[in-house]
Design a protein around this motif. Sequence first.
Motif, short mmCIF file in Angstrom:
data_model
loop_
_atom_site.label_atom_id
_atom_site.label_comp_id
_atom_site.label_asym_id
_atom_site.label_seq_id
_atom_site.Cartn_x
_atom_site.Cartn_y
_atom_site.Cartn_z
N ALA A 1 -11.39 0.71 10.38
CA ALA A 1 -11.82 0.37 9.02
C ALA A 1 -12.88 -0.71 9.03
O ALA A 1 -13.67 -0.82 8.07
N ASN A 2 -12.93 -1.51 10.07
CA ASN A 2 -13.87 -2.63 10.16
C ASN A 2 -15.09 -2.27 11.01
O ASN A 2 -15.76 -3.16 11.54
N GLY A 3 -15.37 -0.98 11.16
CA GLY A 3 -16.56 -0.56 11.87
C GLY A 3 -16.53 -0.80 13.36
O GLY A 3 -17.56 -0.90 14.02
N GLY A 4 -15.30 -0.91 13.93
CA GLY A 4 -15.17 -1.09 15.37
C GLY A 4 -14.84 -2.51 15.80
O GLY A 4 -14.66 -2.77 16.99
N PHE A 5 -14.75 -3.45 14.83
CA PHE A 5 -14.39 -4.83 15.16
C PHE A 5 -12.88 -5.02 15.02
O PHE A 5 -12.31 -4.69 13.98
N LYS A 6 -12.25 -5.56 16.05
CA LYS A 6 -10.82 -5.85 16.01
C LYS A 6 -10.60 -7.22 15.39
O LYS A 6 -11.31 -8.18 15.68
N VAL A 7 -9.59 -7.32 14.52
CA VAL A 7 -9.22 -8.59 13.90
C VAL A 7 -7.80 -8.96 14.33
O VAL A 7 -7.04 -8.11 14.80
N THR A 8 -7.47 -10.22 14.16
CA THR A 8 -6.12 -10.70 14.47
C THR A 8 -5.35 -10.87 13.17
O THR A 8 -5.76 -11.67 12.31
#
Length: 679
Positions: free
Chosen positions: A486-493
């Motif tokens: 959902a974030n365009g390929g960026f992982k979040v914590t």
Amino acid sequence: MRRKPDQSKQSTKVYRRKPRSKKLWMATIFIPLATGFSGMSLLILLLRCLPLPDQSVANPTEIDSEDGVRLAEWTSSGTEGQPVPLSRIPKALVEATLAVEDANFYHDHAIDLKSTARAMLVNLRHGEVVEGGSTITQQLAKNLFLTQDRTYSRKVREALLAIQLELHEPKDWILNRYLNVVYYGHGAYGVQAASRLYFNKSVDQLNLAECAMLAGLPKGPSIYSPLSNMDLAKARQKVVLSRMVATGYLTKAEADAAYRQPIHIATYHTPVVQAPYFTQVAVNEAKHQFQISEEHLYQGDLKIHTTLDPLLQQAAERAIEKTLPKHSDIQAALVAIDPRTGAIKALVGGRDFQTSPYNRAMAPRQPGSTFKGILYTAALENGWTPANQVDSKLTTFVYGPNHDKQYTVHDYGDFYAERPLTLREALARSDNVYAVHTNLAVGPEKVVETAHRMGIESTLQPYPSLALGVFPVSPLEMATAYATLANGGFKVTPHAVTEVDTPGSELATHPATERVVSPQVAYQMTDLLTSVLQPNGTGYSVHSYLHNVAAAKTGTTDTDAWMVGYTPNLVCAVWVGYDTNRPLSVAESHLASPIWAKFMGTAQAHMPYKWYQPAPGLKAYTIDPLTGQLATPQCRVTETDYFVPGTEPTKSCPIHNPAPPRTKSSPKEKLFGWFQKWF
């Protein structure tokens, strides 16, 4: 009684009423030093004439949602509505408290000069305040009027306030007040709240053994709590009983008998708060991330700012309540996070926190086919395209280094398409044969690596069945993995706390993002996942709850029902099942989807958005799903997929390709045709 803080206060700082002005305290400190005995006399007269400050203990720890709505005051003060009079407190508890805290309470004045001098020497050696040497009166002054910080100025003010207390109130009043406000751990202030918490009985029903254990707690509530460590609690109880013998309250035989007496500890229940499962997560996060002890948490003067959206939290609780059968033990969990930051916007860990505080949003369960969103991400990263086809039929796969292992795959109800499927069709139908074929073709080790990269922390094994979601993961992990797409390929914590205000400082969370999937693959997967909510998709039955396009995936095992999906500003994972791993009925296996859709429909109305634009470098092609080739005008069923240039199909659909133009027939061909027609 503890004074409740002003609920309308919007400041991010916690301010405390100061008992006296700074000028007055300077005067009361320096005048005696300058004038000697006459100054001391004047000080005592001044303290006797001045009224005591407002008797309010420290502000409780406040836990707020993202918009400042109070979720909880993390203290159980007020558990017992009225303070307990000294006449109701057992003599054994009074004597145990005096023996271990201040044996000379009734004989000395407010300050124990010997203990104070010893503490000052220790503090000077350490260069800071590490030992108190406080009498019961000093401890009460600290609890009623001062902060919990360890400074020399606070110790001086504590001593002066203790003198003022004894000038205004008799010893019995001071002891009674102390016993009603002192902190006993786990949010329990006062002997009545502590007695209810630890022994589930009124304080006047405590026996000698229980009194001795309770009296030992104020020295270190988090250390000596019988709920946390019974061995340390018993060791502290023994110290208290020994002090009672030394001060003449007990004989050695009575103390030994009390120590041997069995102690029955009550079951601990966390205080009731709004969004209790979420609040539990936020408190634990604050304690671990900012090194806040449980004792500090309950003693107050903290303000924890969280990420919770109250409207979304209510929508989550309502969706679960309205969807699950009323008289059933089936459980559900929901977690929703902002894919751009990782902020947890809503979290429900079960149907009823009071009856079952076990947080299922953090508990591992088999994700079933929701794992296919991760599987096909790995496939697209390793050369697959939306046009790849696999024959959907009962299949036995041969695998292993020596090709000596077999794995037979079944689709739900043993229903197969009996024809080749494209990736979009396989995802929409949740075809298991396609999934296992993809897993083995790409390599299970690569799929495991992709899963961990996207946010799955649980252990996964590189087996053929990995594709079908047989290895347990938590709803929070699945939400995190899908947030990467959902974030365009960026992982979040994922996180529940944005900031913690403590006296004199602010501790903030700084969420980080990390690129782990290319924007092209993230968009391709997002576009493919929209098919699940379209006709012939496994989630189409609940699409009417939604107000805009969304991407999602359903998942079902024998014991677990799932739905995970997202929009550009919210990811939601829902799990439904039994704590006992009881198999789900057919109806129960379809409960996760309506919970997800009801919640996401509310979220869409609450948080409008624009759908994604294709990532740079992708180009749309319309193909025929029957062949996986470029569609022609004659193709009745088509799908539009996105391809990285150079990976798109290059041939036209051979089934629906227009016939080449006919040439003029010779007389001989015409005669032969006529003959075939009639004979």
